[in-house]
Structures are given as C-alpha cells and as structure tokens.
Design a protein around this motif. Structure first.
Motif, short mmCIF file in Angstrom:
data_model
loop_
_atom_site.label_atom_id
_atom_site.label_comp_id
_atom_site.label_asym_id
_atom_site.label_seq_id
_atom_site.Cartn_x
_atom_site.Cartn_y
_atom_site.Cartn_z
N GLU A 141 0.93 -1.15 0.33
CA GLU A 141 -0.07 -0.15 0.02
C GLU A 141 1.17 1.18 0.02
O GLU A 141 1.40 1.37 1.32
CB GLU A 141 -0.99 -0.04 1.07
CG GLU A 141 -1.65 1.34 1.24
CD GLU A 141 -2.97 0.53 2.42
OE1 GLU A 141 -3.80 2.33 2.79
OE2 GLU A 141 -2.93 0.19 2.55
N ILE A 142 0.86 1.93 -0.76
CA ILE A 142 1.24 3.65 -1.39
C ILE A 142 0.18 4.17 -0.88
O ILE A 142 -0.65 4.18 -1.99
CB ILE A 142 2.27 3.43 -2.12
CG1 ILE A 142 3.53 2.33 -2.24
CG2 ILE A 142 3.01 4.50 -2.67
CD1 ILE A 142 3.97 2.00 -4.03
N GLU A 143 0.72 5.22 -0.19
CA GLU A 143 -0.17 6.59 0.00
C GLU A 143 -1.48 6.39 -0.36
O GLU A 143 -2.53 7.18 -0.92
CB GLU A 143 0.17 7.81 -0.87
CG GLU A 143 1.42 8.00 -0.47
CD GLU A 143 2.35 9.15 -2.03
OE1 GLU A 143 1.09 9.61 -2.89
OE2 GLU A 143 3.28 9.44 -1.96
N GLY A 144 -2.01 5.36 0.34
CA GLY A 144 -3.57 5.24 0.86
C GLY A 144 -4.02 3.88 -0.88
O GLY A 144 -5.51 3.78 -0.72
N VAL A 145 -3.46 4.08 -1.84
CA VAL A 145 -3.57 2.70 -2.38
C VAL A 145 -2.94 1.68 -2.58
O VAL A 145 -1.70 1.41 -2.30
CB VAL A 145 -2.66 4.05 -4.27
CG1 VAL A 145 -3.14 2.49 -4.91
CG2 VAL A 145 -3.68 4.87 -4.50
N ARG A 146 -3.55 0.44 -2.80
CA ARG A 146 -3.29 -0.47 -3.21
C ARG A 146 -3.11 -1.38 -4.02
O ARG A 146 -3.64 -1.26 -4.67
CB ARG A 146 -4.34 -1.77 -2.03
CG ARG A 146 -4.03 -3.17 -1.85
CD ARG A 146 -2.96 -3.20 -0.22
NE ARG A 146 -2.45 -4.81 -0.49
CZ ARG A 146 -1.78 -4.84 0.65
NH1 ARG A 146 -0.82 -4.08 1.27
NH2 ARG A 146 -0.96 -6.18 1.05
N ARG A 196 5.22 3.65 -9.46
CA ARG A 196 5.03 3.73 -7.73
C ARG A 196 6.07 3.24 -7.08
O ARG A 196 6.10 3.06 -5.59
CB ARG A 196 3.74 3.79 -7.43
CG ARG A 196 3.39 5.64 -8.68
CD ARG A 196 1.83 6.12 -8.99
NE ARG A 196 1.19 7.37 -8.62
CZ ARG A 196 0.15 6.53 -9.20
NH1 ARG A 196 -0.52 6.34 -9.17
NH2 ARG A 196 -0.09 8.36 -9.55
N GLU A 238 9.94 3.18 -7.17
CA GLU A 238 10.02 5.20 -6.37
C GLU A 238 10.08 4.06 -4.45
O GLU A 238 10.76 5.00 -3.84
CB GLU A 238 9.28 6.21 -6.95
CG GLU A 238 9.96 5.97 -8.03
CD GLU A 238 8.55 6.96 -8.77
OE1 GLU A 238 7.38 7.75 -8.29
OE2 GLU A 238 9.09 7.37 -9.92
N HIS A 239 8.76 3.53 -3.89
CA HIS A 239 8.59 3.50 -2.96
C HIS A 239 9.66 2.65 -2.81
O HIS A 239 10.00 2.85 -1.00
CB HIS A 239 7.50 2.44 -3.04
CG HIS A 239 5.97 1.98 -1.15
ND1 HIS A 239 6.41 3.47 -0.78
CD2 HIS A 239 6.59 1.55 -0.97
CE1 HIS A 239 6.19 2.02 1.18
NE2 HIS A 239 6.63 1.19 0.31
#
Length: 248
Positions: A162-167, A199, A202-203
C-alpha cells in the motif's frame, strides 16, 4: 446458464464497442455529445437496447457490422502518448501507426516515457475484457532503476503493498543484473494500475530510468523493432480467448 443469442437486445454501448467504434467509456461520452443516432434520432442513454447496429450512425455515418476480432502487437517507442489526440500537441501512437491498419484501440496504456509491448485491437469489448484484473492476464516489465534494492525486498512485493492509500496487488519481482549504479528488475503483475511499476519501485527508494513492457499474457515483444506492428493469427487469438477467466 442461458446464453444470449446474437439477435437478443444488448446495450448500444456494448454493441458499438464490439464493432470497434471506441471503448464503452468513449461511446458513452459520444452519446452525451449526441453523435450517435438510430434512424436519424440521437440516442439519449448508453442503456438503449438494440438487437443489431442496423440504421445506427456515428457522426452521421452508418456503422458496419462487426468483423472478426483482430489483435495486433505494437512496439511503442518512448515519447509517445497512448491516446488518440493530445491538447498539448504531443505526439501520440496514432501519429506513428502504419496508415494501412484498421481502426484499432489500445489495450490499457503505456506512459509517455514507457516503451515496449502495446496490444491493439479492433474490438472494444475484447479490450475491456483484457484490461480487467479479474480476467487474470499477466503483464511483464523490465525496469532499469538507479539505487540499491535487495532480492528480499522485491520478494516482499508478492504480498502486495500500500502506497499513499493505494493498494497494489501481488507483484512477482526479481533482480536480473546490476550494471554500475543501475539495477535491472523484472516485474510480473495482473492489475496494471496507473504508473504502478514506477510508484512501487520509487517506494523502495529507486529511480526508474527506463521501463519496458516485454509481455502481455502469452504475447511477447520478442524482436519486434520500435514502431513495428505484428498481427496475431486468428487461430492463436481464438485459443487465447478460451483461456481467459470469466469476470465474476
């Protein structure tokens, strides 16, 4: 289960997508713009039911009966938008595709800076089916990224992240090789959310400098040169469609 016959009424948006006019979403927009008519009368809703496309026009032109679905492989170069037109005037894939191709619709998108395999089809309904995560079609990418990452970190992506609220769903990622400060990584996924590969990497603290899609389901980029187009044989296409999962 009772299957619908070809003559049973269906939504006009679905019929037009099947005929390769555009995607369902684009057709819905065209209906709002009153560009689609039956017997000269503009359609008011995408939910309109029709048994065929007889007497249907788009921008005043009759719609031909759908021909057998065709599927093409396109090696998209970096620097092209996966769009029909761009308000900013940037080049799109349609500016570079061979002029003798039939009207085709891209399956999904590749970002401006992403290169590699882009599927093109004449069938809007088939496009939609291929894009659905529930259909289970795997996409494969190779990414060149600057920075350090371990195989263990990549293996954790199999559980999703999960990245910035996106799974983001399960990703099968593996280190291929290191070249100086850069690392080549292969990633396989089934969702294909917007900019997902970039993304996720980058995470992990990496900076992607090149991204190539090498496969979409059983179809591979192979030795297709940038800008080249190849067509899937009908028997291969029919066999592939039989393997697709049915969305629930």
């Amino acid at each position: 289960m009772i299957r619908k016959s070809a003559s049973d009424p269906q939504r006009i948006a679905k019929l037009l997508a099947r005929a390769g006019i555009a995607s369902r979403r684009e057709i819905e927009r065209m209906i709002i713009e009153r560009r689609i008519a039956v017997n000269g009368v503009p359609i008011e809703t995408p939910a309109t039911l029709l048994a065929s496309l007889q007497n249907v026009t788009v921008d005043g032109k009759p719609v031909a009966a759908p021909e057998p679905t065709r599927l093409f492989l396109y090696h998209k170069p970096a620097g092209l938008l996966t769009a029909e037109r761009d308000p900013k005037g940037r080049p799109t894939i349609y500016d570079r595709l061979p002029k003798d191709l039939p009207r085709v619709i891209p399956v999904g998108r590749l970002d401006l800076g992403t290169e590699g395999l882009l599927l093109l089809t004449t069938d809007g309904e088939f496009k939609r089916q291929l894009e659905l995560p529930a259909t289970g079609v795997e996409r494969t990418y190779r990414a060149r990224a600057y920075g350090n990452v371990t195989q263990e970190q990549l293996e954790d992506l199999i559980e999703g992240v999960e990245i910035e609220g996106v799974r983001y769903g399960s990703i099968d990622a593996n280190l291929e090789r290191r070249t100086g400060a850069n690392t080549w990584i292969e990633m396989k996924l089934k969702e294909g959310k917007n900019r997902e590969v970039r993304r996720v990497l980058e995470h992990l603290g990496l900076k992607v400098s090149r991204l190539i899609r090498t496969a979409y389901g059983p179809f591979v980029l192979g030795d297709l040169a940038p800008g080249e187009v190849g067509e899937i044989l009908q028997n291969q296409l029919v066999a592939f469609r039989k393997t697709l999962k049915k969305p629930k």
